[in-house]
Design a protein around this motif. Structure first.
Motif, PDB file in Angstrom:
ATOM      1  N   LEU A 168      12.598  52.981  77.902  1.00 59.85           N
ATOM      2  CA  LEU A 168      12.547  52.743  79.345  1.00 59.85           C
ATOM      3  C   LEU A 168      13.201  51.415  79.696  1.00 59.85           C
ATOM      4  N   GLU A 169      12.889  50.394  78.923  1.00 57.07           N
ATOM      5  CA  GLU A 169      13.459  49.074  79.200  1.00 57.07           C
ATOM      6  C   GLU A 169      14.982  49.113  79.125  1.00 57.07           C
ATOM      7  N   LEU A 170      15.520  49.766  78.105  1.00 57.30           N
ATOM      8  CA  LEU A 170      16.969  49.859  77.969  1.00 57.30           C
ATOM      9  C   LEU A 170      17.572  50.721  79.082  1.00 57.30           C
ATOM     10  N   SER A 171      16.901  51.798  79.445  1.00 56.27           N
ATOM     11  CA  SER A 171      17.404  52.679  80.503  1.00 56.27           C
ATOM     12  C   SER A 171      17.557  51.919  81.813  1.00 56.27           C
ATOM     13  N   LEU A 172      16.565  51.101  82.138  1.00 59.63           N
ATOM     14  CA  LEU A 172      16.616  50.342  83.383  1.00 59.63           C
ATOM     15  C   LEU A 172      17.629  49.208  83.304  1.00 59.63           C
ATOM     16  N   HIS A 173      17.687  48.552  82.157  1.00 61.87           N
ATOM     17  CA  HIS A 173      18.599  47.420  82.020  1.00 61.87           C
ATOM     18  C   HIS A 173      20.053  47.866  82.142  1.00 61.87           C
ATOM     19  N   TYR A 174      20.376  48.999  81.545  1.00 66.40           N
ATOM     20  CA  TYR A 174      21.766  49.464  81.559  1.00 66.40           C
ATOM     21  C   TYR A 174      22.029  50.493  82.657  1.00 66.40           C
ATOM     22  N   GLY A 175      21.006  50.816  83.447  1.00 63.15           N
ATOM     23  CA  GLY A 175      21.203  51.691  84.582  1.00 63.15           C
ATOM     24  C   GLY A 175      21.510  53.126  84.222  1.00 63.15           C
ATOM     25  N   PHE A 176      20.771  53.696  83.260  1.00 63.17           N
ATOM     26  CA  PHE A 176      20.953  55.089  82.863  1.00 63.17           C
ATOM     27  C   PHE A 176      19.816  55.941  83.437  1.00 63.17           C
ATOM     28  N   VAL A 177      20.165  57.114  83.955  1.00 67.61           N
ATOM     29  CA  VAL A 177      19.144  58.090  84.345  1.00 67.61           C
ATOM     30  C   VAL A 177      18.798  58.895  83.107  1.00 67.61           C
ATOM     31  N   THR A 178      17.622  58.658  82.559  1.00 65.06           N
ATOM     32  CA  THR A 178      17.137  59.308  81.347  1.00 65.06           C
ATOM     33  C   THR A 178      15.835  60.033  81.689  1.00 65.06           C
ATOM     34  N   PRO A 179      15.214  60.733  80.746  1.00 68.15           N
ATOM     35  CA  PRO A 179      13.934  61.375  81.056  1.00 68.15           C
ATOM     36  C   PRO A 179      12.831  60.413  81.485  1.00 68.15           C
ATOM     37  N   LEU A 180      13.047  59.106  81.331  1.00 56.72           N
ATOM     38  CA  LEU A 180      12.035  58.121  81.709  1.00 56.72           C
ATOM     39  C   LEU A 180      12.336  57.434  83.042  1.00 56.72           C
ATOM     40  N   THR A 181      13.512  57.693  83.615  1.00 59.17           N
ATOM     41  CA  THR A 181      13.906  57.034  84.856  1.00 59.17           C
ATOM     42  C   THR A 181      14.340  58.081  85.880  1.00 59.17           C
ATOM     43  N   SER A 182      14.461  57.639  87.119  1.00 57.16           N
ATOM     44  CA  SER A 182      14.915  58.518  88.193  1.00 57.16           C
ATOM     45  C   SER A 182      15.924  57.774  89.057  1.00 57.16           C
ATOM     46  N   LEU A 183      16.832  58.539  89.657  1.00 59.41           N
ATOM     47  CA  LEU A 183      17.774  57.996  90.627  1.00 59.41           C
ATOM     48  C   LEU A 183      17.241  58.306  92.018  1.00 59.41           C
ATOM     49  N   LEU A 184      16.934  57.265  92.767  1.00 60.44           N
ATOM     50  CA  LEU A 184      16.471  57.417  94.145  1.00 60.44           C
ATOM     51  C   LEU A 184      17.688  57.355  95.059  1.00 60.44           C
ATOM     52  N   VAL A 185      17.979  58.470  95.736  1.00 55.97           N
ATOM     53  CA  VAL A 185      19.149  58.554  96.606  1.00 55.97           C
ATOM     54  C   VAL A 185      18.784  58.027  97.988  1.00 55.97           C
ATOM     55  N   THR A 186      19.507  57.023  98.460  1.00 61.51           N
ATOM     56  CA  THR A 186      19.266  56.464  99.784  1.00 61.51           C
ATOM     57  C   THR A 186      20.221  57.098 100.787  1.00 61.51           C
ATOM     58  N   LYS A 187      19.729  57.247 102.042  1.00 57.11           N
ATOM     59  CA  LYS A 187      20.509  57.896 103.092  1.00 57.11           C
ATOM     60  C   LYS A 187      20.399  57.081 104.377  1.00 57.11           C
ATOM     61  N   PRO A 188      21.202  57.443 105.404  1.00 60.20           N
ATOM     62  CA  PRO A 188      21.063  56.759 106.694  1.00 60.20           C
ATOM     63  C   PRO A 188      19.636  56.854 107.220  1.00 60.20           C
ATOM     64  N   SER A 189      19.212  55.852 107.962  1.00 64.10           N
ATOM     65  CA  SER A 189      17.806  55.717 108.355  1.00 64.10           C
ATOM     66  C   SER A 189      17.294  56.884 109.184  1.00 64.10           C
ATOM     67  N   GLU A 190      18.183  57.572 109.902  1.00 63.94           N
ATOM     68  CA  GLU A 190      17.708  58.660 110.762  1.00 63.94           C
ATOM     69  C   GLU A 190      17.513  59.966 109.992  1.00 63.94           C
ATOM     70  N   GLN A 191      17.829  59.975 108.699  1.00 56.73           N
ATOM     71  CA  GLN A 191      17.704  61.197 107.899  1.00 56.73           C
ATOM     72  C   GLN A 191      16.563  61.062 106.909  1.00 56.73           C
ATOM     73  N   PRO A 192      16.059  62.191 106.378  1.00 58.56           N
ATOM     74  CA  PRO A 192      15.002  62.118 105.362  1.00 58.56           C
ATOM     75  C   PRO A 192      15.440  61.218 104.218  1.00 58.56           C
ATOM     76  N   GLN A 193      14.579  60.263 103.867  1.00 59.77           N
ATOM     77  CA  GLN A 193      14.997  59.189 102.979  1.00 59.77           C
ATOM     78  C   GLN A 193      14.866  59.488 101.492  1.00 59.77           C
ATOM     79  N   ALA A 194      13.902  60.269 101.126  1.00 62.55           N
ATOM     80  CA  ALA A 194      13.549  60.328  99.714  1.00 62.55           C
ATOM     81  C   ALA A 194      14.119  61.569  99.034  1.00 62.55           C
TER      82      ALA A 194
END
Length: 973
Positions: free
Chosen positions: A659-685
């Motif tokens: 997990l520490e390595l995944s976050l440090h190097y910015g990899f989406v692995t089975p232990l991490t998730s990519l949170l997609v951000t959108k314009p404020s008027e649209q569903p955020q999560a």
């Protein structure tokens, strides 16, 4: 003179207008205007492009188009004026007004007529892939426009290899960038659930086949707006059957004006062969594919025009739907493999060739339960018949079939003679399916057969290949009991390979059993080519040429080594080992010990570190620190694999490190998730998680009595002494910060750390304070501890480098004589990062993103990567630029510690309180006559400063958290 065609009609229209209703009179006026327009078009439409000073119509009046305005586009020579262009010189004022209304209505009607499903147009789709020494970095960029007159949903849908890790995603809507943020999976899910109270993630990533997974995200964009999607993923290409395969899925679902796939390959060992293939190439599309290759480099470009993309000239549908494959292999001259080094990290590739193959003792354990009936058992028979033909004369083999009952074809192993193979083929033809599934007894029977086998070759490889399509339903059904009993029976003497047919199997159960016994698991997909999948797997394990392989490196010079011991090596595959060079080395030695069919081998090699690093200098198409990222990718994969078969008291440490390595190097692995951000008027999560093969099956419950233990049942943040077993079994160093987290749980103790010095070991000196700033002097192996006389809350200009396009200012705190705020400004991309002890705030294009210290996260903005490690550090990195790091130090008063990596990128014009030390500082090598041994003169920007040797606390994360010996300097800000 030719009379206007509408002249005779004027009298008729006039008489109608006199008696007509207002609507009828307007209709008549519009009709008359249209008639006059036809005459204008007839009399004044040019037959060629006219110079801009020539006016159609009467002199001094009318429309005056330029040459560009007359042409349809830059390649067209026929004039657009030969169409319905209003030549207003023929019209009265009222008629021109009516004409404007007609044109406007026509445009509205045209917009309404656009089919909503065709309103979203992909006008550019580009795939850029750079493969450097097997490590592939791929960026997919899709540009979309909404042609409708109302907002529409734009969807970005791509398929990427299962073996890849997503490392960045962003959307740019009308110039505003919305970056994806990579977080710990549990934290991201919590944020998602908070934003959408009704529940679970829609799952932006899902497995779509045996090699691919799909990433899909949608966003609403306004009429006429444009959106750019960009996805980056990275993978280490694995060698199978003598070649590497780069797979690029091509499926735009519509014709694309600008479509391009660009692949650059650089292999320092040399490219032995290179081939391209596709599942959709036609003769016309083949012309759009070009390949250029020399000894070490290759460039593949696929750039079809729109006409080449069409299924036929009449249809507006695309041919581009399939896989573009690039396969290659490298030259191998060195017996002990090839070592490559970049920025202190190395990778070692080992793939011996032309060696004798071990005889195999193989038992096929085949499921013939009722669920295998029909196509499955037919494909199994077909595959086994082909595999029998591939057995070598010196091999020995046997069959065990099982349902509710277990049956042995023969009581002992048979040599693969022609007669025995024919007899086995006849047996395979009789296989039918019925009954339950007793996996436990079938595997124990296979182990028993190998144990009873007599007169086996002294040097041979024994293996069991299990094929099943279901879960244990007969005999022993508790999966943990089965796993434990099989591991105890095999006792490391044989390799177990588990093949799961379809999606009713428990892949997690099979995977753990295989990994615990020196083998691997593979899912066989229920497709038309299932028999070929079975044959392909057997071919991968059919030719073992080495066993008991040990890769040895100097203990005192290397850290963070990936896996170095391997049970078997199969011809056509490759062993990859990576690590970090800890000390300054001129030569990196390696020693390989292994057993071949004929003898015990010892292979030795030495790599000249400076020469190896020169290989990758000044290669513009190589992406940054690729070997460091390769090391992180491989380490994460191996830690996750090891955690599957590890005992519960080891899993926590393994997953925490991954997990520490995944976050440090910015990899989406089975232990991490990519949170997609959108314009404020649209569903955020929206969340993108990395699915595993175990996730890709039908949800089902085990029979009563089964016990499936969940991974990671112990909480994050608490490390027990028993968890250290994982580190003792691996070569990875224990993170120093974990020492303070150890809780009682066993009688295992840790030795106190020591500071290494040349030729001796001494106890740690005392250090009771942190400096305000720390830096390493360029070209001198000396550390400076710097303090300034800045006032609380006043801004200190710490560093500015116009050539690097970066500046840093800082503010000291009220309660502490340390920095509590930093402001980092980048020119390209235009980003400002405000770092305080509360949070990290990123500003770009009038958009603000906040990354709190309370959770780990990674984000990227146009190549600038930001990585927050929970309550510990912030890392900001940009290719070919210095890396900025900020440590978050807690207690007694929170403060921030700034330092830089890759400082060789600083220009000679770097300035500021801290910056000047990187370009205009020189420390005396020896004390002068009037100085003590612990004193020196430091020249900075023409001024001399007396500095003294002191020990300070070290806030840098790369340090071992021991006191640092530094030269203490006080400067006026």
């Amino acid at each position: 003179m030719i009379a206007p065609p509408y002249a005779a009609s004027n009298r008729t229209l006039r008489s109608h207008r006199e008696a007509a209703t207002p609507d009828a009179r307007q209709e008549a006026a519009v009709l008359q205007t249209r008639l006059r327009l036809r005459w204008c078009r007839f009399s004044q439409a040019p037959k060629r492009l006219l110079p801009s000073d020539v006016r159609p119509g009467r002199p001094g009046e009318g429309y005056k188009p330029t040459l560009d305005q007359q042409g349809a586009h830059e390649h067209r020579s026929m004039p657009l004026l030969d169409g319905d262009i209003p030549v207003t010189s023929c019209l009265s004022k009222m008629e021109r007004t009516l004409l404007a209304l007609v044109v406007f209505s026509a445009l509205v009607a045209l917009a309404d007529a656009i089919d909503p499903k065709h309103a979203i147009k992909i006008y550019s789709l580009r795939v850029d892939c750079k493969v450097t020494s097997r490590f592939a970095h791929t960026v997919i960029t899709s540009k979309i426009v909404n042609r409708a007159n109302e907002s529409s949903e734009a969807t970005f849908e791509v398929e990427l290899p299962k073996t890849a890790f997503i490392s960045n995603f962003s959307m740019s809507i009308d110039g505003k960038v919305y970056p994806g943020i990579i977080k710990e999976k549990a934290s991201a899910q919590k944020q998602y659930d908070t934003a959408v109270s009704h529940g679970q993630s829609a799952g932006l990533v899902k497995i779509t086949g045996r090699k691919l997974e799909q990433f899909q995200v949608s966003v609403n964009i306004a009429a006429g707006s444009r959106v750019t999607f960009e996805l980056t993923y990275e993978e280490l290409l694995k060698r199978r059957l003598g070649k590497y395969e780069l797979l690029i899925r091509v499926r735009p679902k519509q014709l694309v004006q600008h479509f391009q796939v660009d692949v650059h390959i650089f292999e320092p060992q040399g490219i032995r062969f290179l081939e391209t293939n596709s599942t959709f190439l036609t003769n016309e599309l083949t012309e759009a594919l070009t390949k250029v290759q020399n000894e070490t480099k290759a460039h593949i470009l696929f750039k079809p025009m729109v006409d080449q993309q069409k299924i036929s000239p009449e249809l507006g549908e695309t041919l581009l739907n399939g896989d573009l494959l690039v396969r290659y292999d490298v030259r191998r001259d060195a017996t002990a493999g090839d070592i490559q080094i970049v920025n202190g990290y190395f990778v070692h590739y080992f793939a011996p060739r032309e060696m004798p193959v071990f005889p195999k003792n193989v038992i096929f354990v085949i499921d013939r339960s009722g669920s295998m009936a029909g196509r499955k058992i037919e494909q199994t028979r077909e595959a086994l018949l082909k595999i029998l033909q591939d057995l070598r004369a010196e091999d020995r083999f046997g069959f065990i079939t099982f349902s509710s009952k277990v049956a042995e074809w023969r009581s002992s192993l048979l040599e693969a003679t022609k007669e025995n193979v024919e007899s086995a083929a006849a047996f395979v033809q009789t296989l039918t399916a019925s009954g339950g599934t007793d996996i436990h007894r079938a595997l124990l029977a296979a182990v028993g057969t190998l144990q009873r086998a007599e007169e086996l070759p002294e040097r041979s490889v024994s293996m069991i290949i299990l094929l099943t399509d279901g879960q244990p339903t007969s005999g022993e059904t508790n999966v943990e009991v089965i796993q434990e009993n099989i591991q105890k029976a095999i006792s490391g003497k044989y390799a177990l390979f588990c093949l799961g047919f379809g999606f009713d199997v428990s892949y997690k159960f099979l995977e753990k059993m295989a990994l615990s016994n020196g083998g691997i698991a593979r899912r066989i997909y229920e497709n038309a080519d299932a028999a070929l999948q079975l044959q392909g797997f057997y071919q991968e394990v059919a030719t073992p040429i080495l066993m008991k392989i040990e890769m040895q490196y100097p203990d005192n010079a290397i850290e963070g080594l990936t896996k170095t011991n391997f049970k078997l090596f199969f011809e056509g595959s490759e062993i990859v080992v990576s690590g970090k060079i800890r000390n300054e080395l001129d030569l990196l030695p390696v020693e390989i010990k292994a057993q071949s069919r004929t003898s015990d081998l010892t292979l030795k090699e030495e790599a000249n570190v400076k020469e190896k690093e020169q290989v990758f200098q000044n290669q513009s198409y190589i992406f940054g620190n690729f070997i460091e990222r390769l090391w992180a990718y491989l380490t994460i994969q191996q830690l996750l694999e090891k955690s599957i078969s590890a005992q519960e008291d080891q899993q926590k440490a393994l997953e925490a490190q991954a997990l520490e390595l995944s976050l440090h190097y910015g990899f989406v692995t089975p232990l991490t998730s990519l949170l997609v951000t959108k314009p404020s008027e649209q569903p955020q999560a929206e969340l993108a998680n990395k699915p595993t093969e175990a996730d890709n099956e039908k949800s089902s419950s085990f029979p009563a009595g089964a016990s499936v233990r969940k991974l990671s049942s112990r909480p994050f943040g608490k490390i027990y002494e028993d968890d250290l077993d994982a580190y003792k079994r691996s070569s990875a160093p224990l993170p120093s910060r974990w020492r303070a987290l150890l809780l009682p749980g066993s009688n295992k103790k840790l030795l106190s750390p020591v500071v290494r010095t040349t030729g001796q070991t001494r106890s740690q000196p005392l250090a009771n304070e942190y400096p305000q700033l720390l830096l390493q002097l360029p070209a001198q192996n000396e550390t400076i501890c710097l303090n300034t006389d800045g006032q609380a809350q006043s801004s200190v200009d710490l560093l500015s480098d116009p050539e690097q396009g970066i500046s840093v200012t800082g503010n000291l705190g009220d309660k502490t004589n340390h920095f509590v705020q930093f402001r980092i400004t980048y020119v390209n991309p235009s980003v400002q990062i405000h770092v305080s002890t509360d949070a990290v705030v990123v500003r770009h294009n009038d958009e603000t993103t906040q990354l709190p210290w309370t959770e780990s996260a990674t984000s990227a903005v146009q190549g600038l990567r930001l990585s927050v490690e929970k309550e510990r550090s912030l890392t900001m990195s940009l290719p070919d630029t210095v890396t900025v790091k900020i440590s978050f130090i807690k207690l007694p008063d929170d403060f921030l510690g700034l330092y830089f990596l890759d400082t060789n990128h600083f220009s000679d014009n770097v300035s500021g309180v801290l910056g000047q030390l990187y370009s205009k500082a020189q420390l005396e090598n020896k004390p002068s006559v009037d100085q003590r041994d612990d004193e020196r003169l430091l020249s900075v920007s023409g001024s001399e400063h007396r500095v003294t040797r002191q020990y300070k606390k070290d806030y840098r994360l790369e340090a071992a958290s021991d006191p640092v010996s530094c030269w203490s300097l006080h400067l006026t800000s």
